[in-house]
Design a protein around this motif. Structure first.
Motif, PDB file in Angstrom:
ATOM      1  N   MET B  38      22.113  34.705   2.275  1.00 36.77           N
ATOM      2  CA  MET B  38      22.095  35.450   3.536  1.00 36.77           C
ATOM      3  C   MET B  38      20.936  35.016   4.408  1.00 36.77           C
ATOM      4  O   MET B  38      21.060  34.900   5.620  1.00 36.77           O
ATOM      5  CB  MET B  38      21.979  36.941   3.246  1.00 36.77           C
ATOM      6  N   LEU B 137      38.180  61.603  16.472  1.00 34.66           N
ATOM      7  CA  LEU B 137      38.195  60.859  15.219  1.00 34.66           C
ATOM      8  C   LEU B 137      37.044  61.270  14.309  1.00 34.66           C
ATOM      9  O   LEU B 137      36.955  60.813  13.177  1.00 34.66           O
ATOM     10  CB  LEU B 137      38.117  59.351  15.497  1.00 34.66           C
ATOM     11  N   GLY B 138      36.140  62.077  14.845  1.00 36.10           N
ATOM     12  CA  GLY B 138      35.059  62.594  14.013  1.00 36.10           C
ATOM     13  C   GLY B 138      33.762  61.812  14.100  1.00 36.10           C
ATOM     14  O   GLY B 138      32.874  61.994  13.271  1.00 36.10           O
ATOM     15  N   TYR B 139      33.632  60.950  15.096  1.00 36.72           N
ATOM     16  CA  TYR B 139      32.368  60.230  15.263  1.00 36.72           C
ATOM     17  C   TYR B 139      31.302  61.195  15.765  1.00 36.72           C
ATOM     18  O   TYR B 139      31.567  62.048  16.604  1.00 36.72           O
ATOM     19  CB  TYR B 139      32.531  59.086  16.263  1.00 36.72           C
ATOM     20  N   THR B 143      25.848  58.802  17.829  1.00 36.83           N
ATOM     21  CA  THR B 143      25.968  57.427  17.356  1.00 36.83           C
ATOM     22  C   THR B 143      26.659  56.519  18.375  1.00 36.83           C
ATOM     23  O   THR B 143      26.627  55.314  18.231  1.00 36.83           O
ATOM     24  CB  THR B 143      26.734  57.339  16.025  1.00 36.83           C
ATOM     25  N   ASP B 182      23.603  43.585  24.158  1.00 36.48           N
ATOM     26  CA  ASP B 182      24.157  44.012  22.874  1.00 36.48           C
ATOM     27  C   ASP B 182      24.690  45.441  22.946  1.00 36.48           C
ATOM     28  O   ASP B 182      25.653  45.788  22.268  1.00 36.48           O
ATOM     29  CB  ASP B 182      23.103  43.914  21.770  1.00 36.48           C
ATOM     30  N   MET B 186      28.421  46.474  22.108  1.00 34.09           N
ATOM     31  CA  MET B 186      28.706  47.526  21.137  1.00 34.09           C
ATOM     32  C   MET B 186      29.583  48.609  21.747  1.00 34.09           C
ATOM     33  O   MET B 186      30.461  49.152  21.080  1.00 34.09           O
ATOM     34  CB  MET B 186      27.392  48.113  20.620  1.00 34.09           C
ATOM     35  N   PHE B 190      33.132  49.970  20.296  1.00 34.32           N
ATOM     36  CA  PHE B 190      33.544  51.359  20.095  1.00 34.32           C
ATOM     37  C   PHE B 190      34.873  51.650  20.797  1.00 34.32           C
ATOM     38  O   PHE B 190      35.755  52.312  20.239  1.00 34.32           O
ATOM     39  CB  PHE B 190      32.478  52.324  20.623  1.00 34.32           C
ATOM     40  N   GLN B 216      41.681  51.856   9.296  1.00 34.23           N
ATOM     41  CA  GLN B 216      40.306  52.356   9.359  1.00 34.23           C
ATOM     42  C   GLN B 216      39.320  51.345   8.790  1.00 34.23           C
ATOM     43  O   GLN B 216      38.253  51.110   9.354  1.00 34.23           O
ATOM     44  CB  GLN B 216      40.216  53.678   8.609  1.00 34.23           C
ATOM     45  N   LYS B 220      36.149  49.424  10.537  1.00 43.73           N
ATOM     46  CA  LYS B 220      34.806  49.494   9.965  1.00 43.73           C
ATOM     47  C   LYS B 220      34.242  48.131   9.624  1.00 43.73           C
ATOM     48  O   LYS B 220      33.029  47.948   9.554  1.00 43.73           O
ATOM     49  CB  LYS B 220      34.820  50.349   8.688  1.00 43.73           C
ATOM     50  N   THR B 221      35.126  47.180   9.322  1.00 40.21           N
ATOM     51  CA  THR B 221      34.601  45.898   8.866  1.00 40.21           C
ATOM     52  C   THR B 221      34.775  44.773   9.885  1.00 40.21           C
ATOM     53  O   THR B 221      34.048  43.802   9.851  1.00 40.21           O
ATOM     54  CB  THR B 221      35.300  45.449   7.563  1.00 40.21           C
ATOM     55  N   GLU B 224      33.725  47.273  14.424  1.00 43.33           N
ATOM     56  CA  GLU B 224      32.467  47.920  14.767  1.00 43.33           C
ATOM     57  C   GLU B 224      31.200  47.132  14.425  1.00 43.33           C
ATOM     58  O   GLU B 224      30.238  47.199  15.182  1.00 43.33           O
ATOM     59  CB  GLU B 224      32.420  49.324  14.159  1.00 43.33           C
ATOM     60  N   PRO B 225      31.182  46.395  13.335  1.00 40.43           N
ATOM     61  CA  PRO B 225      29.928  45.656  13.093  1.00 40.43           C
ATOM     62  C   PRO B 225      29.715  44.546  14.130  1.00 40.43           C
ATOM     63  O   PRO B 225      30.652  43.818  14.462  1.00 40.43           O
ATOM     64  CB  PRO B 225      30.107  45.081  11.687  1.00 40.43           C
ATOM     65  N   MET B 226      28.501  44.429  14.616  1.00 45.56           N
ATOM     66  CA  MET B 226      28.175  43.365  15.569  1.00 45.56           C
ATOM     67  C   MET B 226      28.424  42.018  14.893  1.00 45.56           C
ATOM     68  O   MET B 226      28.246  41.867  13.696  1.00 45.56           O
ATOM     69  CB  MET B 226      26.701  43.451  15.970  1.00 45.56           C
TER      70      MET B 226
END
Lengths: 302, 305
Positions: B38, B137-139, B143, B182, B186, B190, B216, B220-221, B224-226
């Motif tokens: 990494m 959706l419960g966010y 955030t 950024d 982001m 979203f 979902q 999430k993978t 949403e991740p930058m």
């Protein structure tokens, strides 16, 4: 808190202050976390050992460091209280932490991460970096010890915060469970969102519930712990990540003993039910026969 | 959509770099842990990213031709065709966010140049819808609210006539400033994630064509991740959510069987918010004001003549 000292225009600061506010307005019995007054990128936290585990009753302190790029980069977590699951003063290797920046997402928060950390306590470390695999008994001893005093760490200001958090956690914590054989690793996948009750030793494992993460339930599906066997592995496995779903208690040696009584209990109940059913059927049959004058078939003397 | 197996833009440079990696390092695999991999990966990214700003300067299309001088004749032919329609290119950094970053700049620049207040108001209404979706959706509000606020601020600032109004130069500067750029990227992530989850029935088959993940998990993978790259799912979702058509022009080495060369493009026409998305292919009715140039693995901004 220290709002006037920070540039509120700085997006990271703005976000962190939001999280502090949220943490204070929605306190949890399971964890407590606050930033140092002199540096809001440095937090102290304490989590409560999850119920129905060998950590129950334990209060585990640690520190969180938020990067300046927060929430784009993940926070890093480090435990300070010896616990037998994670090494102390070592960055914890979860996908929520900065060991795995590629998995982190800005919709997570310190709260999400703490909830995930609690959920990871009773899981098998499988050789993950920074993990320990102490026996249940050793962990229980550490859990009891963890309540006696907060760890000593850092500046006096930090120490004051640690002590304050410790007081808070003690006031919310259930008593340490007596060593009891009825405890079993709970199937936590089924737990509900209710807060933990102020419960004493809970022999009926099913009734104990633990708080689940709020928000888009990230802890369940995507937070993982990196598995890295420390013995020289064949190169192919080094990057394998175990998707640990909620603690599916693997039958390691120290876990088998508490499991057995539970299964025995279950079997006992099953047999009792079967026995009762047979008895009832027998009695009904007997009554039926008697009514039809075939009683002699059952009772020779009458 | 992007299935062009033979459509690899010349990777000769990248490969020659690879061979120069120290051999001793490779011999040492057993001590080479995930951390090290990494670390090395992020080092490579850091070096790469410094070569080009988040959003580059506007360059004439000839600079694209220069890049492929010794490359595939098909590509050169296609660039010639592009030349008839397009005047310039603006490159974006290849950090996995290039689609969102290109969209951000192209959209804000369009609003700045057109001063189309109605369009700005229209998109704001859609943004509010996305906010509601995320809440449903419960966010947790905190955030995502900062990202929303920052985009809306940029949108207001490109409209001239207020104290906060900014110049085109300032827009370029902000797009290169990580603390703005950024955040807006982001924000789009979203928005995309909320749309994909809101219409999960529609997106599910497309997602299953890409990965085995659930909707979902995909969000999430891969959304949403930058730094996670965008595919047609992302583009469709963003275009639908904001109601902004996007034209993607493909520059790759594909050609027709008879040897003739044409440049393909695909218009992402937003589906109405309330009707199931039935859009596909190029519709005559829409004229996208955002045109992106796609080369396998990367998006840049194209400017029409």
């Amino acid at each position: 808190m220290a709002e006037e000292r920070y540039n509120r225009k700085n997006p990271a600061v703005k976000r962190i202050l939001q999280e502090v506010k949220e943490m204070q307005s929605n306190p949890s019995d399971d964890f407590m976390s606050l930033p140092l007054e002199e540096n809001i990128f440095e937090w102290q936290f304490a989590i409560r050992g999850p119920a129905d585990s060998e950590f129950e009753g334990g209060i585990y302190h640690g520190r969180i460091q938020l990067p300046s790029e927060y929430p784009f980069k993940p926070p890093s977590f480090m435990l300070l209280t010896p616990n037998g699951r994670f090494e102390t003063q070592t960055k914890i290797c979860l996908s929520i932490s900065n060991h795995h920046p590629e998995h982190w997402q800005p919709s997570w928060s310190v709260r999400t991460a703490l909830v995930a950390l609690i959920a990871f306590m009773p899981t098998s470390p499988n050789g993950a970096l920074g993990s320990l695999d102490y026996t249940k008994d050793e962990r229980r001893v550490l859990a009891i010890k963890s309540r006696e005093a907060a760890p000593k760490f850092g500046s006096t200001e930090r120490q004051r915060l640690i002590d304050e958090i410790h007081e808070y956690m003690l006031s919310k914590a259930p008593p340490v469970p007596q060593v009891s054989t009825s405890q079993s690793p709970e199937d936590q996948a089924a737990k509900s969102e209710d807060e933990v009750q102020e419960n004493a030793v809970n022999t009926v494992a099913e009734e104990t519930q633990e708080e689940l993460p709020e928000g888009p339930a990230p802890a369940e599906d995507s937070i993982t712990e990196e598995v890295q066997p420390r013995e020289v592995p064949p190169p192919a496995v080094t990057s394998v990540q175990l998707q640990q779903t909620h603690p599916a208690p693997s039958a390691t040696l120290q876990q088998t003993s508490p499991v057995v009584p539970r299964q025995a209990d279950d079997r006992l109940f099953t047999w009792a039910a079967v026995g009762l059913t047979i008895a009832i059927v027998f009695l009904l049959l007997k009554k039926f026969m008697k009514a039809n004058g075939h009683s002699a078939f059952f009772m020779d003397e009458s | 959509m992007q299935s062009n197996p033979d459509a690899r833009v010349d990777n000769a440079d990248a490969e020659s770099n690879l061979t120069s990696v120290e051999v001793s390092l490779i011999d040492d695999w057993q001590n080479f842990r995930d951390d090290d991999v990494m670390q090395q990966q992020s080092d490579i990214q850091a070096v790469e990213s410094e070569k080009i700003p988040f959003v580059g300067d506007k360059e004439p299309l000839s600079s694209l031709a220069d890049e492929y001088k010794t490359g595939s004749p098909i590509l050169l032919e296609k660039i010639k065709i592009l030349n008839e329609q397009y005047a310039a290119i603006r490159r974006t950094r290849g950090d996995g966010n290039c689609f969102f970053r290109s969209f951000m700049f192209a959209y804000l620049e369009h609003i700045m140049e057109s001063q189309d207040k109605a369009e700005a108001d229209r998109i704001k209404a859609n943004v509010e819808q996305c906010r509601l979706t995320l809440q449903k959706l419960g966010y947790t509000e905190f955030t995502f609210e900062d990202f929303f606020a920052l985009f809306l601020e940029q949108l207001d600032d490109v409209i001239q006539g207020s104290d906060a109004s900014i110049s085109h130069d300032e827009l370029v500067q902000r797009s290169r400033d990580q603390s703005v750029s950024d955040y807006v990227v982001m924000f789009f992530r979203f928005v995309t994630s909320s749309e994909v989850q809101k219409r999960s029935d529609f997106f599910e088959p497309f997602i299953q064509g890409l990965t085995s993940a659930s909707v979902q998990q995909f969000c999430k993978t891969a959304v949403e991740p930058m730094g996670e790259e965008s595919d047609h799912v992302h583009i469709t979702a963003l275009s639908d959510a904001l109601g902004v058509p996007i034209r993607v022009v493909y520059l790759d080495r594909s050609s027709c069987d008879n040897g003739s060369v044409s440049v393909n493009h695909h218009d992402f026409a937003p589906a109405g918010n309330d009707q199931p998305s039935a859009q596909n292919g190029s519709l005559e009715a829409i004229s996208p004001f955002i045109t992106l140039l796609y080369r396998p693995g990367h998006y840049d901004i194209l400017y029409s003549k």
